[in-house]
Scaffold this motif. Structure first.
Motif, PDB file in Angstrom:
ATOM      1  N   VAL A   1       0.864  -1.172   0.000  1.00 39.63           N
ATOM      2  CA  VAL A   1       0.000   0.000   0.000  1.00 39.63           C
ATOM      3  C   VAL A   1       0.903   1.225   0.000  1.00 39.63           C
ATOM      4  O   VAL A   1       1.819   1.339   0.813  1.00 39.63           O
ATOM      5  CB  VAL A   1      -0.921   0.004   1.241  1.00 39.63           C
ATOM      6  CG1 VAL A   1      -1.669   1.317   1.335  1.00 39.63           C
ATOM      7  CG2 VAL A   1      -1.880  -1.161   1.175  1.00 39.63           C
ATOM      8  N   ILE A   2       0.642   2.104  -0.946  1.00 40.62           N
ATOM      9  CA  ILE A   2       1.470   3.298  -1.071  1.00 40.62           C
ATOM     10  C   ILE A   2       0.613   4.503  -0.719  1.00 40.62           C
ATOM     11  O   ILE A   2      -0.545   4.593  -1.133  1.00 40.62           O
ATOM     12  CB  ILE A   2       1.983   3.430  -2.528  1.00 40.62           C
ATOM     13  CG1 ILE A   2       2.936   2.276  -2.854  1.00 40.62           C
ATOM     14  CG2 ILE A   2       2.648   4.781  -2.755  1.00 40.62           C
ATOM     15  CD1 ILE A   2       3.087   2.017  -4.334  1.00 40.62           C
TER      16      ILE A   2
ATOM     17  N   MET B   1       5.846  10.096  -6.196  1.00 39.85           N
ATOM     18  CA  MET B   1       6.421  10.615  -4.954  1.00 39.85           C
ATOM     19  C   MET B   1       5.915   9.909  -3.709  1.00 39.85           C
ATOM     20  O   MET B   1       6.277  10.279  -2.600  1.00 39.85           O
ATOM     21  CB  MET B   1       6.123  12.114  -4.826  1.00 39.85           C
ATOM     22  CG  MET B   1       6.782  12.945  -5.893  1.00 39.85           C
ATOM     23  SD  MET B   1       6.446  14.709  -5.710  1.00 39.85           S
ATOM     24  CE  MET B   1       7.481  15.125  -4.310  1.00 39.85           C
ATOM     25  N   GLY B   2       5.071   8.907  -3.878  1.00 33.70           N
ATOM     26  CA  GLY B   2       4.466   8.269  -2.720  1.00 33.70           C
ATOM     27  C   GLY B   2       5.445   7.402  -1.942  1.00 33.70           C
ATOM     28  O   GLY B   2       6.567   7.150  -2.357  1.00 33.70           O
ATOM     29  N   PHE B   3       4.953   6.956  -0.759  1.00 33.00           N
ATOM     30  CA  PHE B   3       5.774   6.101   0.097  1.00 33.00           C
ATOM     31  C   PHE B   3       5.022   4.813   0.403  1.00 33.00           C
ATOM     32  O   PHE B   3       3.827   4.860   0.701  1.00 33.00           O
ATOM     33  CB  PHE B   3       6.074   6.805   1.419  1.00 33.00           C
ATOM     34  CG  PHE B   3       7.067   7.907   1.303  1.00 33.00           C
ATOM     35  CD1 PHE B   3       8.421   7.645   1.442  1.00 33.00           C
ATOM     36  CD2 PHE B   3       6.662   9.199   1.032  1.00 33.00           C
ATOM     37  CE1 PHE B   3       9.349   8.655   1.323  1.00 33.00           C
ATOM     38  CE2 PHE B   3       7.587  10.223   0.913  1.00 33.00           C
ATOM     39  CZ  PHE B   3       8.938   9.953   1.058  1.00 33.00           C
ATOM     40  N   ALA B   4       5.745   3.705   0.381  1.00 38.61           N
ATOM     41  CA  ALA B   4       5.117   2.442   0.750  1.00 38.61           C
ATOM     42  C   ALA B   4       4.869   2.453   2.251  1.00 38.61           C
ATOM     43  O   ALA B   4       5.697   2.921   3.024  1.00 38.61           O
ATOM     44  CB  ALA B   4       6.022   1.290   0.362  1.00 38.61           C
TER      45      ALA B   4
ATOM     46  N   ILE C   1      -4.321  10.091   7.065  1.00 42.55           N
ATOM     47  CA  ILE C   1      -4.005  11.337   7.759  1.00 42.55           C
ATOM     48  C   ILE C   1      -4.189  12.515   6.803  1.00 42.55           C
ATOM     49  O   ILE C   1      -4.582  12.332   5.646  1.00 42.55           O
ATOM     50  CB  ILE C   1      -2.551  11.317   8.305  1.00 42.55           C
ATOM     51  CG1 ILE C   1      -1.579  10.964   7.186  1.00 42.55           C
ATOM     52  CG2 ILE C   1      -2.436  10.334   9.455  1.00 42.55           C
ATOM     53  CD1 ILE C   1      -0.124  11.018   7.590  1.00 42.55           C
ATOM     54  N   LYS C   2      -3.878  13.714   7.274  1.00 39.21           N
ATOM     55  CA  LYS C   2      -4.125  14.900   6.452  1.00 39.21           C
ATOM     56  C   LYS C   2      -3.310  14.870   5.165  1.00 39.21           C
ATOM     57  O   LYS C   2      -3.681  15.452   4.151  1.00 39.21           O
ATOM     58  CB  LYS C   2      -3.806  16.159   7.254  1.00 39.21           C
ATOM     59  CG  LYS C   2      -4.779  16.372   8.406  1.00 39.21           C
ATOM     60  CD  LYS C   2      -4.460  17.600   9.241  1.00 39.21           C
ATOM     61  CE  LYS C   2      -5.414  17.667  10.443  1.00 39.21           C
ATOM     62  NZ  LYS C   2      -5.133  18.814  11.336  1.00 39.21           N
ATOM     63  N   ALA C   3      -2.166  14.174   5.197  1.00 40.49           N
ATOM     64  CA  ALA C   3      -1.302  14.137   4.014  1.00 40.49           C
ATOM     65  C   ALA C   3      -1.732  13.073   3.003  1.00 40.49           C
ATOM     66  O   ALA C   3      -1.165  12.986   1.917  1.00 40.49           O
ATOM     67  CB  ALA C   3       0.144  13.869   4.445  1.00 40.49           C
ATOM     68  N   THR C   4      -2.731  12.289   3.346  1.00 43.47           N
ATOM     69  CA  THR C   4      -3.108  11.165   2.477  1.00 43.47           C
ATOM     70  C   THR C   4      -4.006  11.631   1.329  1.00 43.47           C
ATOM     71  O   THR C   4      -5.212  11.697   1.477  1.00 43.47           O
ATOM     72  CB  THR C   4      -3.849  10.076   3.289  1.00 43.47           C
ATOM     73  OG1 THR C   4      -3.147   9.834   4.498  1.00 43.47           O
ATOM     74  CG2 THR C   4      -3.950   8.790   2.479  1.00 43.47           C
ATOM     75  N   ASN C   5      -3.434  11.953   0.196  1.00 41.01           N
ATOM     76  CA  ASN C   5      -4.283  12.321  -0.940  1.00 41.01           C
ATOM     77  C   ASN C   5      -4.678  11.091  -1.740  1.00 41.01           C
ATOM     78  O   ASN C   5      -5.642  11.102  -2.484  1.00 41.01           O
ATOM     79  CB  ASN C   5      -3.610  13.361  -1.833  1.00 41.01           C
ATOM     80  CG  ASN C   5      -2.189  12.977  -2.181  1.00 41.01           C
ATOM     81  OD1 ASN C   5      -1.713  11.894  -1.841  1.00 41.01           O
ATOM     82  ND2 ASN C   5      -1.499  13.870  -2.863  1.00 41.01           N
ATOM     83  N   CYS C   6      -3.890  10.025  -1.574  1.00 41.51           N
ATOM     84  CA  CYS C   6      -4.150   8.836  -2.373  1.00 41.51           C
ATOM     85  C   CYS C   6      -3.673   7.603  -1.632  1.00 41.51           C
ATOM     86  O   CYS C   6      -2.635   7.626  -0.977  1.00 41.51           O
ATOM     87  CB  CYS C   6      -3.424   8.962  -3.714  1.00 41.51           C
ATOM     88  SG  CYS C   6      -3.612   7.546  -4.803  1.00 41.51           S
ATOM     89  N   ILE C   7      -4.482   6.559  -1.696  1.00 44.33           N
ATOM     90  CA  ILE C   7      -4.031   5.251  -1.219  1.00 44.33           C
ATOM     91  C   ILE C   7      -3.887   4.403  -2.475  1.00 44.33           C
ATOM     92  O   ILE C   7      -4.862   4.131  -3.173  1.00 44.33           O
ATOM     93  CB  ILE C   7      -5.056   4.608  -0.262  1.00 44.33           C
ATOM     94  CG1 ILE C   7      -5.286   5.517   0.948  1.00 44.33           C
ATOM     95  CG2 ILE C   7      -4.582   3.239   0.171  1.00 44.33           C
ATOM     96  CD1 ILE C   7      -6.408   5.025   1.852  1.00 44.33           C
ATOM     97  N   LEU C   8      -2.672   4.056  -2.766  1.00 41.39           N
ATOM     98  CA  LEU C   8      -2.388   3.369  -4.012  1.00 41.39           C
ATOM     99  C   LEU C   8      -1.996   1.933  -3.690  1.00 41.39           C
ATOM    100  O   LEU C   8      -1.017   1.690  -2.989  1.00 41.39           O
ATOM    101  CB  LEU C   8      -1.242   4.102  -4.721  1.00 41.39           C
ATOM    102  CG  LEU C   8      -0.927   3.748  -6.155  1.00 41.39           C
ATOM    103  CD1 LEU C   8      -2.148   3.940  -7.036  1.00 41.39           C
ATOM    104  CD2 LEU C   8       0.210   4.645  -6.643  1.00 41.39           C
ATOM    105  N   VAL C   9      -2.802   1.010  -4.181  1.00 42.56           N
ATOM    106  CA  VAL C   9      -2.494  -0.400  -3.925  1.00 42.56           C
ATOM    107  C   VAL C   9      -1.570  -0.882  -5.041  1.00 42.56           C
ATOM    108  O   VAL C   9      -1.853  -0.668  -6.219  1.00 42.56           O
ATOM    109  CB  VAL C   9      -3.781  -1.237  -3.872  1.00 42.56           C
ATOM    110  CG1 VAL C   9      -3.465  -2.700  -3.637  1.00 42.56           C
ATOM    111  CG2 VAL C   9      -4.704  -0.693  -2.783  1.00 42.56           C
ATOM    112  N   GLY C  10      -0.466  -1.485  -4.659  1.00 43.63           N
ATOM    113  CA  GLY C  10       0.512  -1.903  -5.660  1.00 43.63           C
ATOM    114  C   GLY C  10       0.541  -3.406  -5.820  1.00 43.63           C
ATOM    115  O   GLY C  10       0.046  -4.151  -4.975  1.00 43.63           O
TER     116      GLY C  10
END
Ligand code: SF4
Ligand code: SF4
Lengths: 338, 554
Positions: B330-331, B337-340, B349-358
């Motif tokens: 999950v990124i 620029m995302g982080f795993a 959290i407030k910084a979560t614009n996207c939950i990217l499933v890899g």
């Protein structure tokens, strides 16, 4: 281990870059075969086999992943440039030695791919022309394309009389320098059988082939316009100035551009990323420097073509050029008051 | 309404992958069994917890108070009972812990009392405090406290307010959907910011691959009439990272804001469109920031945008989109620029614009890293006009001074260089490593400086005490020898120079401290701080191993 962002990558690889460079050489090679016979194919094969075998051996010795690096295509490009810049009828051992020198000494002993400060093919050319000036100056006359004789020259006894002749550049330089300086460019060209319309007979077509391949590389964005343009412009400009001053003693810019390795150099040699300058301004300076030095060496030097030495000299200057031509960083441009 | 746009150098055009997540409207997610709300969600100080285990909280109740001015408050995202205030894994690849308020929802969604703020009649400072206490931070991912940005520069007249709706990262569509469905809120937020900053013009930059958002925003501008005066919707060419604040400012105004300078010094300020919406909610309705729109996409059957309460476990947010079986990570953020995440249970959290499933198929591991061939592709792609391969070389060789000389800190970690590199070098990893190492060194140096400061202060105090003693002796002497009273008075007058001495020592120490902060280590994102902390932990471990007697080693 899991990798970090960016997770999306462009499908690009060193291999695809190198293979496209090699592909871009094909039109020039085709013209070469058409005018000078299949000998060049033998040389290309010899150089390629030597380069790949030599690289594999030394990678194994250095305990590096052999297949990964051998298959990256960089050795192949070096090998082809060696074959294409050497006379096509040099003996086989000369091609083999030169290629081994380029791959083992100039490339791998400096650390392998990406680490060599000198252009391997040009270093090999310079070494061989100093060591075997005669063999390196025996170019076949245009129209001489008998494959059997060529094979004999490459692998057997050398009986060169009447088969080879000086290249146009060489002929011109020798003529102008001797005969109490009475020959003029026009006279030499009119007499010489090796001259064509723009450069040497046959050679100008090969050069056109390289130009075609080079333009394709530009379109593929593998090379940027900076180096080829700066190199050709510098060479043409200085040749033009001197030609205007004294047309009898100095050949035309077009002659220079279409002779020797100029167009091969412009798109395939000067543009070698590893040993060249990297900043946009640095690329211009680097390539223009090679253009000027090439003309100087061609005109006043003792060797048939000047590109190899010009490239090596400018290779030395690369760190300095790069350091002093760093482009301004975003927001730090002049006039921003930052 | 044609505007001359400007260009930034570099940039790349990766496949956008945006179409799948915009088919359906912004969805809602059922309440999870528990909400884990980290206190530290913005740049700056960690908010002080205001609640204890067992306490009942209302939706929107402040549970963490801003710690100083560079900080932003945190609120309960639903009503319920505080189960614990404890360390939980944070939404960062390091997997480090962070203090969280764990809330068990009661399902009532009972709000605290909210009322509109009469912000027009309040002094600017008070409005800023309200924004801080409403927990408003940059929602584009930078999570910089917004109240700090709602003030102009003292030296330059303020001109242009930019609202960032570019949203250039692949997969992410949360701003797009918000502008499509809630354009009026975004515009009202922009209008508030316009009035607070007294901006002459407001430019809302949207990448031209979002025609629906552009149309919807334009229609809303027309509808709002005078409220939306001086607001322009400006489509900009789609090219990553056009949504980088500096790149967007460049594209819209031609101004290049250098690293380390505030854009207000150039008369420009930039807010994310989602932030504008949150400001509108906070001031017009008195609702603090407790949720945001998040794109859930990647290796899932039904990618979609959801309005998600902060503290919702990512796993819970992914569930309705049905992750495919081969998903392996999950990124947080986009693919550039995302982080795993360390595990799928970390909270939104407030910084979560996207939950990217890899998955290995979607984001295959890069091919083997080859040496740099100095092809310059990275330099051509770098939007910050850096020479990434030089930075790579210096970072790799740990020549951090050189790396800084070549403007390492101007790197925005956009990933364009690594994206194009034919040698598949994870360039950005090298920069992150170098930056965290430098920050860590700065911090160590700052600590050493603080120690020296204390030491110097002590020296100064001892010096003063010595002189005071001498003064007392002199005074005694003066007492015994009355005729030397004048001398004693002169000594007493020396008291002032002593103070000056101490002040000078302090000033010196402070000046030194200021000097060693070329890149303010106090203004790191929680993620960056975690990276530094990670290095610290690694070092501590090394020290521990080094100090463990050999026989104790396993
Ligand atoms: S793109 Fe990669 S190989 Fe090319 S110069 Fe940059 S780091 Fe080196
Ligand atoms: S990650 Fe840094 S160096 Fe690489 S392209 Fe982006 S700004 Fe340039």
């Amino acid at each position: 281990m899991a990798h970090n962002s960016p997770y999306l990558l462009k499908p690009a690889s060193v291999r695809s870059v190198m293979l496209r460079v090699a592909a871009a050489l094909l039109p020039g090679i085709a013209a070469y075969v058409y005018f000078f016979g299949a000998a060049i194919l033998v040389q290309l094969a010899l150089a390629s086999a030597t380069a790949l075998a030599g690289e594999a051996a030394i990678l194994a010795l250095r305990r590096k992943p052999v297949w990964l690096f051998v298959s990256d295509g960089s050795a192949l490009v070096t090998a082809w440039l060696i074959a294409l810049t050497f006379p096509p009828v040099v003996p086989w051992w000369l091609t083999v030695t030169a290629t081994l020198f380029a791959i083992v000494v100039v490339k791998q002993l400096y650390g392998g791919l990406g680490q060599n400060p000198f252009n391997p093919a040009m270093a090999a050319f310079a070494l061989m022309i100093v060591a075997y000036p005669l063999l390196m100056s025996q170019w076949p006359a245009a129209g001489f394309a008998d494959f059997h004789t060529q094979l004999g020259l490459i692998f057997g006894e050398r009986a060169l009389d009447g088969i080879t002749m000086a290249t146009p550049l060489d002929a011109l330089r020798t003529a102008l320098h001797s005969e109490e300086n009475r020959a003029t460019v026009a006279a030499v060209i009119a007499q010489g059988a090796s001259f064509g319309t723009l450069g040497g007979k046959g050679w100008e077509w090969i050069a056109a082939g390289y130009l075609l391949g080079g333009l394709w590389l530009l379109q593929q964005r593998i090379v940027t316009w900076h180096m080829p343009l700066a190199f050709l412009a510098a060479l043409g400009l200085i040749a033009g100035v001197f030609h205007l001053i004294n047309g009898d003693q100095f050949a035309t810019p077009l002659f220079h551009v279409f002779s020797g390795g100029a167009l091969l150099g412009a798109f395939f040699i000067v543009t070698d990323p590893v040993s060249g300058a990297t900043t946009p301004r640095g690329k211009l300076i680097f390539a223009a420097g090679i253009g000027l030095l090439t003309w100087v060496i061609r005109t006043w030097g003792a060797y048939p073509d000047g590109i190899a030495f010009a490239v090596l000299l400018m290779n030395i200057a690369v760190p300095l050029i790069d350091m002093h031509t760093q482009p301004p960083v975003f927001g730090h441009k002049k006039g921003d008051g930052a | 309404m044609l505007r001359a746009l400007f260009k930034f150098n570099g940039g790349v055009k990766p496949q956008t992958h945006k179409l799948d997540s915009v088919r359906e409207s912004i969805g809602q997610i059922p309440l999870p069994a528990e909400l884990v709300i980290p206190l530290h969600q913005s740049i700056g100080g960690t908010p002080r917890p205001l609640v204890k285990a067992g306490e009942k909280v209302f939706k929107g109740q402040m549970i963490g108070a801003a710690d100083g001015n560079v900080s932003a408050a945190v609120h309960a995202s639903t009503s319920g009972t505080v189960k614990a205030v404890e360390m939980r894994t944070m939404a960062h690849s390091s997997g480090l812990g962070t203090l969280c308020v764990v809330i068990e929802p009661d399902g009532e969604e009972a709000w605290i009392e909210t009322r509109p703020v009469a912000w027009r009649s309040l002094p600017a400072g008070e409005v800023r405090d309200i924004l801080r206490d409403a927990g408003i931070v940059g929602l584009g991912g930078a999570v910089f406290p917004s109240h700090l940005k709602v003030q102009g520069s003292r030296s330059t007249k303020f001109k242009t307010l930019i609202i960032n709706g570019a949203e250039c990262e692949p997969f992410i569509t949360c701003d797009d959907m918000q502008m499509r469905e809630r354009p009026a809120g975004v515009l009202r937020g922009a209008a508030i910011l316009r009035d607070l900053l007294q901006a002459e013009e407001v430019l809302i930059g949207i990448e031209d691959n979002k025609p629906e958002a552009i149309a919807s925003m334009r229609a809303a501008v027309a509808n709002l009439g005078d409220t939306a005066r001086d607001i322009q919707i400006v489509p900009i060419p789609t090219r990553y990272p056009a949504g980088g604040a500096k790149q967007l400012i460049r594209v819209l105004t031609g101004i290049e804001v250098p690293h380390g300078r505030r854009s207000t010094d150039y008369g420009v300020q930039c807010f994310n469109s989602g932030t504008a919406y949150a400001i509108h909610e906070a001031l017009e309705f008195g609702r603090p920031l407790i949720s945001r729109i998040v794109t859930v996409a990647g290796n899932v059957e039904a990618p979609r945008n959801y309005e998600i309460l902060f503290g919702t476990p990512m796993r819970h947010a992914i569930a309705p989109t049905r992750a495919k079986p081969d998903s392996d990570r999950v990124i947080m953020g986009g693919p550039m620029m995302g982080f795993a995440m360390p595990n799928p249970d970390v909270p939104v959290i407030k910084a979560t614009n996207c939950i990217l499933v890899g998955s290995p198929a979607l984001f295959p591991p890069p091919e083997p890293e080859m040496p740099c061939i100095r092809c310059g592709e990275c330099a051509k792609a770098c939007p910050a006009d850096l020479q990434p391969f030089e930075l790579y070389w210096f970072s790799r060789a740990k020549q951090f001074g050189k790396a800084q000389e070549y403007a390492l800190f101007d790197c925005i970690e956009c990933g364009c260089c690594a994206y194009v590199c034919p040698s598949h070098i994870p360039l950005v990893d090298y920069y992150r490593f170098a930056k965290s190492e430098i920050w860590d060194r700065e911090r160590e140096k700052a600590a050493a400086d603080a120690a020296r400061e204390r030491y110097e202060f002590r020296l100064a105090r001892e010096e003063r005490e010595k002189q005071e003693k001498a003064a007392k002796l002199a005074a005694k002497a003066a007492e015994t020898r009355a005729k030397l009273a004048a001398e004693a008075a002169a000594t007493a007058a020396e008291d002032d120079p002593k103070k000056a001495l101490i002040a000078a020592a302090l000033a010196r120490a402070q000046a030194q401290k200021a000097e060693i902060q070329p890149d303010n280590i106090e203004q790191l994102t929680p993620a960056q701080q975690a990276e530094v902390a990670e290095i610290e932990a690694r070092r501590a471990q090394i020290r521990e191993i080094a100090h463990t007697p050999p026989e104790n080693k396993p």
